[in-house]
Every structure is written in C-alpha cells, then in structure tokens.
Design an enzyme around this catalytic site. Structure first.
Site, mmCIF file in Angstrom:
data_model
loop_
_atom_site.group_PDB
_atom_site.id
_atom_site.type_symbol
_atom_site.label_atom_id
_atom_site.label_comp_id
_atom_site.label_asym_id
_atom_site.label_seq_id
_atom_site.Cartn_x
_atom_site.Cartn_y
_atom_site.Cartn_z
ATOM 1 N N GLY A 1 -12.063 24.391 7.043
ATOM 2 C CA GLY A 1 -11.535 25.824 6.470
ATOM 3 C C GLY A 1 -11.687 26.966 7.486
ATOM 4 O O GLY A 1 -11.775 26.038 8.510
ATOM 5 N N CYS A 2 -11.259 28.203 7.225
ATOM 6 C CA CYS A 2 -11.345 29.091 7.654
ATOM 7 C C CYS A 2 -12.724 29.267 8.399
ATOM 8 O O CYS A 2 -14.057 29.041 8.031
ATOM 9 C CB CYS A 2 -11.167 29.891 7.255
ATOM 10 S SG CYS A 2 -11.546 30.747 5.826
ATOM 11 N N GLY A 3 -13.209 30.092 9.877
ATOM 12 C CA GLY A 3 -14.357 30.747 10.256
ATOM 13 C C GLY A 3 -15.008 29.516 10.871
ATOM 14 O O GLY A 3 -16.438 29.634 11.234
#
Length: 266
Positions: free
Chosen positions: A108-110
């Site tokens: 996922g993001c981050g």
C-alpha cells in the site's frame, strides 16, 4: 494528542481543469508527504513516507508495533528536526533490529516496514475479549469517519483511522497518506493516553491487510472495521488471533469475516 503539523497536512497548488471541452486554471490542495527518519539511541531504524502530523504518536506507535518498545513510557524523549525530517528518539533499552528478524515491506501507500519475528509473536495467543457491539454502532462509526476528515474531503489523498469505545462515536480521527501509518498513529495515541483497548473498534478507511491486523493484535484490539475489504491472509490470521473483522461497511450493512459473536443484531 499531538498535532505536530507545522508544515501543514495539505499544500496549495494550481491545477488546470479540463471540463466541457475547455481548460481553466484553478486553485486546489494536495496532501503533504515527507520522508520521516526514525533514529533511536543514535541508530537509524527506518525512513517512512508520511503525512507531517501526529508525529510523536507515529513514532510511539511504530516503535511499539515493530517490537522496539513494550510501552509508551519506554520512550525517554523525542526531538524532531523539521529541516531534515528526522526524529531523534531515546528509549530505555533498544531491541537490536537484527534480533527482530527479517524486514517485511508492507503493501500500500506510504510504504511501511514490519519485522517477521514480531509478526509471528503477535499471533501466538488469541485475544480473549467479551466485548459485543451492535451492528448499527459499527455503521454509525464508519459513517462518522467518512465525513469527519477535512484533509480527505479536500485532497482525496489520505486514509483515515479512528477508535470507537463501546460502540460510541469516536472522539478523534487521524489521517495519513499510508493506511498503516494512520493505524500506527492511532495506536501511539492510545498508548500515550493509557487507553484500555479491550472494548474498542478500530475503524479504518483502507483495506485490512495482514500488517494492519498484526498492529491491532499488539494492542489486543478485538474488532477491526473498514469500508474496504480484508485480504485472505488477514482473514486466516484473524481467525487464529481471535479478532473480529467487519468489512465493506455501508449505510445499511457490512460483512463479518471472522468471530461474528462480537456483533449484535440489535
């Protein structure tokens, strides 16, 4: 809660809008993103992309869910260098990262990181919680979470997380570009405030993947709820851990994937 956000959670930006066969400049905002490095007892642990807010809670939550500390009071001090985006942290006894096992970079993001040995340890003993929450309270909590974030409503670029105690509406929420960062910030806040987590629902706007589950398990959170879906690995692990997963939460219904005994029909 600390709101350590001098930079601001969103940045103004000029865009060109295409609409009805024409182009026009207009003002908007984009979600802020910084590379935050955690340096613990003079040893660099990780650099994570994150929203520049609730950074002390983020540090506390990340160190706890990664196995570097056992409680919030293990942290002796934190100093943030905003020019270098570096958090210098002092703890009582730093666990050697090499002893925590192999790093696993989360989905996922981050882009986050966990350690395999901590992931294994977090699932050894199932949660024993007798909490039972009406289904309508899960729906109300998720509805509140979707409406409460000005940052998300303005930029569309972040995930949000919050906690409901005994089915009540949450008292606060936290946003971040990474769904696992938002959860770490929530967990850090709960740790620093000494919150009893045996009767809470952790609500998140992102999907419930295995790393989110492991983070919740570290604090013995019995129920996870999301507008999104769980992964197959998180469902298998939640069965073993004794954690209830409620996914696809909508205005009238949701799906309980594990341990449905904690959800009341009325």
């Amino acid at each position: 809660m600390d709101h350590d956000n001098e930079l601001g959670e969103m940045i103004p930006h000029t865009i060109t809008r295409y609409r009805n066969h024409s182009l026009k400049e207009e003002q908007t905002h984009v979600a802020a993103e910084v590379p935050l490095t955690f340096e613990v007892n003079d040893r660099e642990i990780a650099t994570l992309m994150c929203t520049p807010s609730h950074l002390k809670a983020f540090a506390c939550g990340f160190l706890f869910t990664s196995g570097f500390i056992k409680a919030a009071d293990d942290i002796l001090g934190m100093d943030l260098d905003r020019k270098k985006w570096r958090m210098e942290i002092r703890v009582r006894d730093l666990m050697d990262p090499d002893l925590l096992g192999k790093r696993v970079y989360t989905s996922g993001c981050g882009k986050g990181v966990m350690y395999t040995s901590m992931m294994e340890l977090s699932g050894r003993h199932p949660i024993e919680s007798s909490v039972r929450i009406p289904g309508e309270d899960i729906i109300r909590t998720m509805g509140w979470l979707q409406k409460c974030s000005t940052l998300h409503n303005t930029t569309g670029g972040v995930h949000s997380a919050a906690v409901s105690v005994n089915g009540a509406l949450p008292g606060f929420h936290i946003d971040d570009i990474g769904r696992h960062n938002a959860v770490d910030k929530i967990i850090g806040t709960l740790l620093m405030e000494g919150t009893d987590c045996s009767n809470i629902v952790l609500a998140t706007t992102g999907r419930i993947s295995s790393e989110i589950l492991h983070k919740a398990r570290r604090l013995d959170i019995p129920i996870l709820a999301s507008r999104g879906a769980p992964t197959h690995q998180s469902v298998l692990l939640a069965e073993e851990m004794g954690i209830t997963i409620a996914g696809f939460v909508r205005r009238t219904n949701f799906a309980v994937f594990t341990h449905a005994r904690r959800i009341l029909a009325r």
